[in-house]
Design a protein around this motif. Structure first.
Motif, PDB file in Angstrom:
ATOM      1  N   LEU A  43       0.783  -1.219   0.044  1.00 15.14           N
ATOM      2  CA  LEU A  43       0.021   0.077   0.117  1.00 15.14           C
ATOM      3  C   LEU A  43       0.904   1.192  -0.064  1.00 15.14           C
ATOM      4  CD1 LEU A  43      -1.970  -2.311   1.422  1.00 15.14           C
ATOM      5  CD2 LEU A  43      -3.067  -0.382   2.063  1.00 15.14           C
ATOM      6  N   PHE A  91      -7.776   1.989  -1.018  1.00 17.31           N
ATOM      7  CA  PHE A  91      -8.254   1.846   0.505  1.00 17.31           C
ATOM      8  C   PHE A  91      -8.287   3.212   0.935  1.00 17.31           C
ATOM      9  CE2 PHE A  91      -8.285  -2.716   0.723  1.00 17.31           C
ATOM     10  CZ  PHE A  91      -7.415  -3.128   0.024  1.00 17.31           C
ATOM     11  N   THR A 101      -4.961   5.282  15.829  1.00 18.28           N
ATOM     12  CA  THR A 101      -4.960   3.819  14.813  1.00 18.28           C
ATOM     13  C   THR A 101      -5.774   4.417  13.851  1.00 18.28           C
ATOM     14  OG1 THR A 101      -4.221   2.505  16.786  1.00 18.28           O
ATOM     15  CG2 THR A 101      -5.150   1.473  14.560  1.00 18.28           C
ATOM     16  N   PHE A 104      -9.136   0.700   8.301  1.00 24.59           N
ATOM     17  CA  PHE A 104      -9.191   0.483   6.892  1.00 24.59           C
ATOM     18  C   PHE A 104     -10.744  -0.070   6.518  1.00 24.59           C
ATOM     19  CE2 PHE A 104      -5.014   1.500   5.004  1.00 24.59           C
ATOM     20  CZ  PHE A 104      -4.342   1.610   6.147  1.00 24.59           C
ATOM     21  N   GLY A 105     -11.048   0.678   5.285  1.00 21.27           N
ATOM     22  CA  GLY A 105     -12.285   0.041   4.832  1.00 21.27           C
ATOM     23  C   GLY A 105     -11.998  -1.028   3.838  1.00 21.27           C
ATOM     24  N   PRO A 106     -13.072  -1.654   3.477  1.00 24.78           N
ATOM     25  CA  PRO A 106     -12.920  -2.721   2.503  1.00 24.78           C
ATOM     26  C   PRO A 106     -12.155  -2.595   1.075  1.00 24.78           C
ATOM     27  CG  PRO A 106     -15.041  -2.056   2.345  1.00 24.78           C
ATOM     28  CD  PRO A 106     -14.557  -1.233   3.370  1.00 24.78           C
ATOM     29  N   GLY A 107     -12.116  -1.145   0.759  1.00 21.05           N
ATOM     30  CA  GLY A 107     -11.182  -0.895  -0.630  1.00 21.05           C
ATOM     31  C   GLY A 107     -12.328  -0.815  -1.657  1.00 21.05           C
ATOM     32  N   ARG A 109     -11.853  -1.710  -5.881  1.00 15.43           N
ATOM     33  CA  ARG A 109     -11.211  -2.208  -6.721  1.00 15.43           C
ATOM     34  C   ARG A 109     -11.555  -1.775  -8.427  1.00 15.43           C
ATOM     35  NH1 ARG A 109     -10.411  -5.634  -2.874  1.00 15.43           N
ATOM     36  NH2 ARG A 109      -8.429  -6.245  -2.375  1.00 15.43           N
TER      37      ARG A 109
ATOM     38  N   TYR B  36       0.466  -5.213  10.510  1.00 14.57           N
ATOM     39  CA  TYR B  36      -0.982  -5.489  10.068  1.00 14.57           C
ATOM     40  C   TYR B  36      -0.944  -6.866   9.286  1.00 14.57           C
ATOM     41  CZ  TYR B  36      -2.716  -0.671  10.589  1.00 14.57           C
ATOM     42  OH  TYR B  36      -3.102   0.710  10.995  1.00 14.57           O
ATOM     43  N   GLN B  38      -3.231  -9.004   5.983  1.00 12.53           N
ATOM     44  CA  GLN B  38      -4.174  -8.588   4.974  1.00 12.53           C
ATOM     45  C   GLN B  38      -4.366 -10.030   4.519  1.00 12.53           C
ATOM     46  OE1 GLN B  38      -2.602  -6.348   1.832  1.00 12.53           O
ATOM     47  NE2 GLN B  38      -4.847  -5.556   1.373  1.00 12.53           N
ATOM     48  N   LYS B  42      -8.639  -8.522   0.723  1.00 18.78           N
ATOM     49  CA  LYS B  42      -9.485  -7.833   1.817  1.00 18.78           C
ATOM     50  C   LYS B  42      -8.487  -6.632   2.118  1.00 18.78           C
ATOM     51  CE  LYS B  42     -12.680 -10.845   2.692  1.00 18.78           C
ATOM     52  NZ  LYS B  42     -13.921 -10.652   2.689  1.00 18.78           N
ATOM     53  N   GLU B  43      -9.160  -6.027   3.333  1.00 20.40           N
ATOM     54  CA  GLU B  43      -8.397  -4.712   3.800  1.00 20.40           C
ATOM     55  C   GLU B  43      -7.276  -5.200   4.803  1.00 20.40           C
ATOM     56  OE1 GLU B  43     -11.465  -5.511   4.250  1.00 20.40           O
ATOM     57  OE2 GLU B  43     -12.147  -4.634   6.377  1.00 20.40           O
ATOM     58  N   PRO B  44      -6.276  -4.392   4.817  1.00 21.88           N
ATOM     59  CA  PRO B  44      -5.288  -4.564   6.038  1.00 21.88           C
ATOM     60  C   PRO B  44      -5.819  -4.247   7.362  1.00 21.88           C
ATOM     61  CG  PRO B  44      -4.407  -2.947   4.705  1.00 21.88           C
ATOM     62  CD  PRO B  44      -5.759  -3.104   4.140  1.00 21.88           C
ATOM     63  N   LEU B  46      -5.101  -4.086  11.611  1.00 22.02           N
ATOM     64  CA  LEU B  46      -3.907  -4.077  12.838  1.00 22.02           C
ATOM     65  C   LEU B  46      -3.952  -5.342  13.385  1.00 22.02           C
ATOM     66  CD1 LEU B  46      -2.100  -2.251  13.971  1.00 22.02           C
ATOM     67  CD2 LEU B  46      -4.032  -1.329  15.644  1.00 22.02           C
TER      68      LEU B  46
END
Lengths: 113, 110
Positions: A43, A91, A101, A104-107, A109, B36, B38, B42-44, B46
């Motif tokens: 990322l 993302f 912290t 993250f969201g699911p993204g 594509r 993290y 992954q 899917k998303e990363p 923590l």
């Protein structure tokens, strides 16, 4: 408590079209971050926004890409005149405060044909 | 030199094995460190923050060596559900951006 929401989850565009990616942060979070993951790559940070302000856009390509986080509504990442190299997973992450912290969201594509 | 470097693997281990991942970072101003995970497409998420004194969370132990600019993650008694890509992540002081390694892929086999 809903997590970070992104839509659409999948987006197909032809070269030259525009892509709009949306991100709704977690409830109570006012900091939004966008990252891009190219195929087989890690990322990469793109931009960091707070409500109505772009704080750090050091990772944004100089042309065709823009981001906003309006007072009301989701954050938007906009890619104009998409090219095949824009195909990636985008993302969004959010945090409640500076230094907290990032979740993250699911993204989304994006596939550019 | 890449900002965050990881052994790309893949690591293939049997259930119950102990596996260690290593990571180095180049910016000595880095202040926060994370692992993290992954899952595929899917998303990363923590897994744990990494502190200078080292820290443990169940089967997972993270270590940080600031002098060597080195971070590690140890997984004991690995489970099938540990199969994922593990991302070493660093945050440089004064900045909110996270810098990700490319990740190390782990497959735990029955």
């Amino acid at each position: 408590n809903a997590g970070v929401m992104q839509n659409p989850r999948h987006l197909v565009r032809r070269r030259g079209q525009e892509a709009r990616l949306r991100c709704s942060p977690m409830k109570g979070h006012s900091h939004v971050y966008w990252y891009r993951q190219l195929p087989e790559e890690g990322l990469k940070f793109m931009v960091y926004l707070q409500k109505e302000n772009i704080i750090d856009e050091s990772g944004m390509p100089k042309e065709r890409f823009s981001a906003e986080f309006p007072k009301e509504g989701p954050s938007i990442l906009r890619i104009q005149q998409v090219v095949r190299g824009d195909s990636a997973a985008y993302f969004c992450a959010s945090s409640p405060l500076f230094g907290e912290t990032q979740y993250f969201g699911p993204g989304t594509r994006l596939l550019v044909l | 030199r890449k900002e965050v470097e990881q052994d790309p693997g893949p690591f293939n281990v049997p259930e119950g094995a102990t596996v260690a991942f290593n990571c180095t970072y180049s910016n000595s101003a880095s202040q926060s460190f994370f692992w993290y995970r992954q899952d595929c497409r899917k998303e990363p998420k923590l897994l744990m923050s990494v502190y200078s004194s080292g820290n443990e969370d169940g089967r997972f132990t993270a270590q940080l060596n600031r002098a060597s600019q080195y971070i590690s993650l140890l997984i004991r008694d690995s489970k099938l559900s540990d199969s994922a890509t593990y991302l070493c992540v660093v945050n440089v002081g004064g900045s909110e951006k996270l810098v990700f390694g490319k990740g190390t892929k782990l497959t735990v086999n029955p």
